[in-house]
Write an enzyme that holds these catalytic residues in place. Sequence first.
Site, PDB file in Angstrom:
ATOM      1  CG  HIS A  64      -2.118  -0.884   1.066  1.00 30.41           C
ATOM      2  ND1 HIS A  64      -2.052  -2.230   1.360  1.00 30.41           N
ATOM      3  CD2 HIS A  64      -3.393  -0.650   0.645  1.00 30.41           C
ATOM      4  CE1 HIS A  64      -3.225  -2.787   1.135  1.00 30.41           C
ATOM      5  NE2 HIS A  64      -4.058  -1.850   0.704  1.00 30.41           N
TER       6      HIS A  64
ATOM      7  CE  LYS B  51      -3.833  -0.530   4.817  1.00 30.43           C
ATOM      8  NZ  LYS B  51      -5.078   0.140   5.240  1.00 30.43           N
TER       9      LYS B  51
END
Length: 250
Positions: free
Chosen positions: A144, A148
């Site tokens: 990601h 995040k």
Amino acid sequence: MTRVAVNGATGRMGKTVIETAADRDLEVVVGFDVEAGEVDGIPVVESDDIAGTLAEYDVDVVVDFSIPASTLPLAAACAETGTALVVGTTGFDEDEMASLKDASEETALLKATNFSQGIQVLNRLVSEAVATLDDYDLELMETHHNGKVDAPSGTANTLLETVQEERDVDPVYGREGYAPREDDEIGVFARRAGDIRGEHELILAGNDEVLSLSHRAEDRGVFAAGALDAADWLNGRDAGWYDFGAVVDA
């Protein structure tokens, strides 16, 4: 027309939900965040009187992409007002999940770690593959964007739960040094870099072959569209706990 509020309205996903809703047959009427302001003409208010704001704007469903500390008071307010709630936030601990389940006794609540239709199909394929190739080694990887904060991702944890429903395996989160692989383990790895939307892969290896089941999101709009589909589907339903699979199958 479904009237929607967005919690975490100034965040990456919140903004994408508001932008995506402009092309759909529903209306975002207000947003919640830590500071008041505006996103694409939608008023954003501080979340100090959530129940009052839900009543003032006649909200049918709230779409939540925030953090657990923000989601929990929102869920309590939705339970108080009977406002449906779609939760895309991840990173809840057991007690926090229990609080969400309590809220679902008073209002319709749909919780998903991922609002991609492709991920729903991937999860079902993972179940079948793990059950069929029951002696193959398993490794789970996710990637990601660098902003995040929870790891592994909520989606990776959902895939892990699906694996564990079929096989008695223990997760090993990364490896370092002398770390021989055990038969009853699954490696779980998280990577964070750039602006990657979301990538998940499960590999099953054995019998001189490798099966790779993977999904890559190309744009956050995929998740926003799915969350809005969920909001429209959830509007008017009875109190209870719902999942995104029911929306995909509808």
